[in-house]
Design a protein around this motif. Structure first.
Motif, PDB file in Angstrom:
ATOM      1  N   UNK A   1       0.621  -1.260  -0.053  1.00 14.42           N
ATOM      2  CA  UNK A   1       0.090  -0.112  -0.045  1.00 14.42           C
ATOM      3  C   UNK A   1       0.879   1.304   0.001  1.00 14.42           C
ATOM      4  N   UNK A   2       2.178   1.087   0.113  1.00 13.83           N
ATOM      5  CA  UNK A   2       3.060   2.143  -0.136  1.00 13.83           C
ATOM      6  C   UNK A   2       3.380   2.737  -1.466  1.00 13.83           C
ATOM      7  N   UNK A   3       3.422   1.578  -2.339  1.00 16.12           N
ATOM      8  CA  UNK A   3       3.956   1.940  -3.671  1.00 16.12           C
ATOM      9  C   UNK A   3       2.728   1.911  -4.604  1.00 16.12           C
ATOM     10  N   UNK A   4       2.682   2.925  -5.304  1.00 18.23           N
ATOM     11  CA  UNK A   4       1.418   2.957  -6.245  1.00 18.23           C
ATOM     12  C   UNK A   4       1.902   3.450  -7.529  1.00 18.23           C
ATOM     13  N   UNK A   5       1.059   3.027  -8.497  1.00 15.07           N
ATOM     14  CA  UNK A   5       1.675   2.983  -9.808  1.00 15.07           C
ATOM     15  C   UNK A   5       0.627   3.668 -10.768  1.00 15.07           C
ATOM     16  N   UNK A   6       1.081   4.695 -11.817  1.00 13.37           N
ATOM     17  CA  UNK A   6       0.214   5.329 -12.558  1.00 13.37           C
ATOM     18  C   UNK A   6       0.728   5.008 -14.156  1.00 13.37           C
ATOM     19  N   UNK A   7      -0.442   4.265 -14.526  1.00 16.89           N
ATOM     20  CA  UNK A   7      -0.170   3.937 -15.925  1.00 16.89           C
ATOM     21  C   UNK A   7      -1.134   4.980 -17.063  1.00 16.89           C
ATOM     22  N   UNK A   8      -0.621   5.244 -18.047  1.00 14.76           N
ATOM     23  CA  UNK A   8      -1.272   5.733 -18.831  1.00 14.76           C
ATOM     24  C   UNK A   8      -1.330   5.315 -20.416  1.00 14.76           C
ATOM     25  N   UNK A   9      -2.472   5.628 -20.924  1.00 15.87           N
ATOM     26  CA  UNK A   9      -2.524   5.005 -22.265  1.00 15.87           C
ATOM     27  C   UNK A   9      -3.382   6.023 -23.162  1.00 15.87           C
ATOM     28  N   UNK A  10      -2.873   6.431 -24.091  1.00 19.44           N
ATOM     29  CA  UNK A  10      -3.262   7.519 -25.113  1.00 19.44           C
ATOM     30  C   UNK A  10      -3.483   6.839 -26.343  1.00 19.44           C
ATOM     31  N   UNK A  11      -4.891   7.211 -27.016  1.00 14.81           N
ATOM     32  CA  UNK A  11      -5.246   6.600 -28.151  1.00 14.81           C
ATOM     33  C   UNK A  11      -4.753   7.090 -29.421  1.00 14.81           C
ATOM     34  N   UNK A  12      -4.037   8.311 -29.270  1.00 11.05           N
ATOM     35  CA  UNK A  12      -3.285   8.983 -30.580  1.00 11.05           C
ATOM     36  C   UNK A  12      -2.224   7.888 -30.611  1.00 11.05           C
ATOM     37  N   UNK A  13      -1.996   7.384 -31.835  1.00  7.74           N
ATOM     38  CA  UNK A  13      -0.838   6.263 -31.839  1.00  7.74           C
ATOM     39  C   UNK A  13       0.511   7.138 -32.236  1.00  7.74           C
ATOM     40  N   UNK A  14       0.494   8.661 -32.656  1.00  4.54           N
ATOM     41  CA  UNK A  14       1.761   9.269 -32.988  1.00  4.54           C
ATOM     42  C   UNK A  14       2.294   9.780 -31.502  1.00  4.54           C
ATOM     43  N   UNK A  15       1.898   9.484 -30.384  1.00 10.45           N
ATOM     44  CA  UNK A  15       2.184   9.920 -29.230  1.00 10.45           C
ATOM     45  C   UNK A  15       2.601   8.759 -28.184  1.00 10.45           C
ATOM     46  N   UNK A  16       4.038   8.921 -27.854  1.00 11.77           N
ATOM     47  CA  UNK A  16       4.498   7.844 -27.193  1.00 11.77           C
ATOM     48  C   UNK A  16       4.244   8.370 -25.561  1.00 11.77           C
ATOM     49  N   UNK A  17       3.603   7.423 -25.093  1.00 10.36           N
ATOM     50  CA  UNK A  17       3.205   7.530 -23.504  1.00 10.36           C
ATOM     51  C   UNK A  17       4.517   7.716 -22.847  1.00 10.36           C
ATOM     52  N   UNK A  18       4.743   8.525 -21.790  1.00 13.39           N
ATOM     53  CA  UNK A  18       5.725   8.579 -20.906  1.00 13.39           C
ATOM     54  C   UNK A  18       5.442   7.771 -19.739  1.00 13.39           C
ATOM     55  N   UNK A  19       6.422   7.360 -19.252  1.00 22.42           N
ATOM     56  CA  UNK A  19       6.486   6.518 -17.874  1.00 22.42           C
ATOM     57  C   UNK A  19       6.306   7.649 -16.631  1.00 22.42           C
ATOM     58  N   UNK A  20       5.441   7.225 -16.117  1.00 20.26           N
ATOM     59  CA  UNK A  20       4.993   8.139 -14.732  1.00 20.26           C
ATOM     60  C   UNK A  20       5.750   7.571 -13.417  1.00 20.26           C
ATOM     61  N   UNK A  21       6.423   8.689 -13.050  1.00 19.66           N
ATOM     62  CA  UNK A  21       7.282   8.126 -11.592  1.00 19.66           C
ATOM     63  C   UNK A  21       5.929   7.299 -10.519  1.00 19.66           C
ATOM     64  N   UNK A  22       6.499   6.453  -9.813  1.00 21.38           N
ATOM     65  CA  UNK A  22       5.831   5.672  -8.923  1.00 21.38           C
ATOM     66  C   UNK A  22       5.458   6.547  -7.717  1.00 21.38           C
ATOM     67  N   UNK A  23       4.385   6.522  -7.056  1.00 22.27           N
ATOM     68  CA  UNK A  23       4.086   7.231  -5.780  1.00 22.27           C
ATOM     69  C   UNK A  23       4.475   6.550  -4.802  1.00 22.27           C
TER      70      UNK A  23
ATOM     71  N   UNK B   1      -2.407  18.476 -24.330  1.00 27.11           N
ATOM     72  CA  UNK B   1      -3.618  19.595 -24.762  1.00 27.11           C
ATOM     73  C   UNK B   1      -2.989  20.791 -25.504  1.00 27.11           C
ATOM     74  N   UNK B   2      -2.038  21.255 -25.033  1.00 31.26           N
ATOM     75  CA  UNK B   2      -1.502  22.417 -25.926  1.00 31.26           C
ATOM     76  C   UNK B   2      -1.002  22.240 -27.181  1.00 31.26           C
ATOM     77  N   UNK B   3      -0.675  20.885 -27.464  1.00 30.12           N
ATOM     78  CA  UNK B   3      -0.204  20.426 -28.808  1.00 30.12           C
ATOM     79  C   UNK B   3      -1.321  19.990 -29.828  1.00 30.12           C
ATOM     80  N   UNK B   4      -2.505  19.744 -29.281  1.00 33.64           N
ATOM     81  CA  UNK B   4      -3.643  19.261 -29.958  1.00 33.64           C
ATOM     82  C   UNK B   4      -4.907  19.730 -29.672  1.00 33.64           C
ATOM     83  N   UNK B   5      -4.839  21.402 -29.845  1.00 23.50           N
ATOM     84  CA  UNK B   5      -6.085  22.224 -29.455  1.00 23.50           C
ATOM     85  C   UNK B   5      -7.298  21.978 -30.263  1.00 23.50           C
TER      86      UNK B   5
END
Length: 174
Positions: A87-109, A129-133
């Protein structure tokens, strides 16, 4: 020898026969005219059906083209937060449907040290958001899931609320 009887010219009255022939001819002509009218109507109906089908095909082709290029208009960003058994280590995973964008790794909490992970999540979403208005962006979270901590859920929802209130093209999945 027998005498042959001479055939006398017999006159046959054909007037009544001609009347019957003309009546039959009149019935046949009327039936042909009726068939011609029905055929003409069927041709008109078929032509209209072809035009309607052609127009519907154009609409469906446009819909299919739009669906194929849906990522040009709509992007889904899914965030999944889950924890390990301690319960101390938490992970955040991202998935973006835009195939041109490589999802970055989010640091563990780690425990209460969450600023870096939330900051990276906020930074990734802000940059996208700022790149895809011109695109509509839908943010979703695995909320009300038993794999996410309540405090993480509230913090990520606050990030989502900030973006959806600041930008018109950002929506949240309910």
């Amino acid at each position: 020898m027998r005498r042959r009887k001479k055939n006398k010219d017999v006159l046959i009255d054909l007037t009544s026969l001609l009347d019957v022939i003309f009546i039959v001819l009149l019935v046949v002509v009327c039936q042909l005219q009726n068939i011609e009218q029905k055929t003409s109507q069927a041709e008109q109906d078929a032509t209209k059906a072809q035009q309607d089908a052609r127009m519907e095909k154009e609409l469906y082709d446009d819909q299919i083209d739009s669906i194929k290029n849906l990522s040009d208009y709509l992007v889904l960003i899914s965030v999944n937060s889950h924890f390990e058994s301690d319960l101390k280590t938490r992970h955040i995973d991202l998935l973006c449907s835009d195939k041109t964008v490589e999802t970055s790794q989010i640091s563990d909490l780690q425990g209460m040290s969450v600023e870096k992970g939330y900051g990276e999540l906020r930074e990734f979403i802000q940059k996208y958001i700022s790149e895809n208005t011109s695109k509509t962006i839908i943010l979703s979270l695995n909320e009300n899931d038993e794999d996410i901590l309540y405090r993480d859920e509230k913090a990520i929802k606050k990030i989502f609320n900030d973006f959806s209130s600041a930008y018109d093209n950002v929506k949240q999945k309910d």
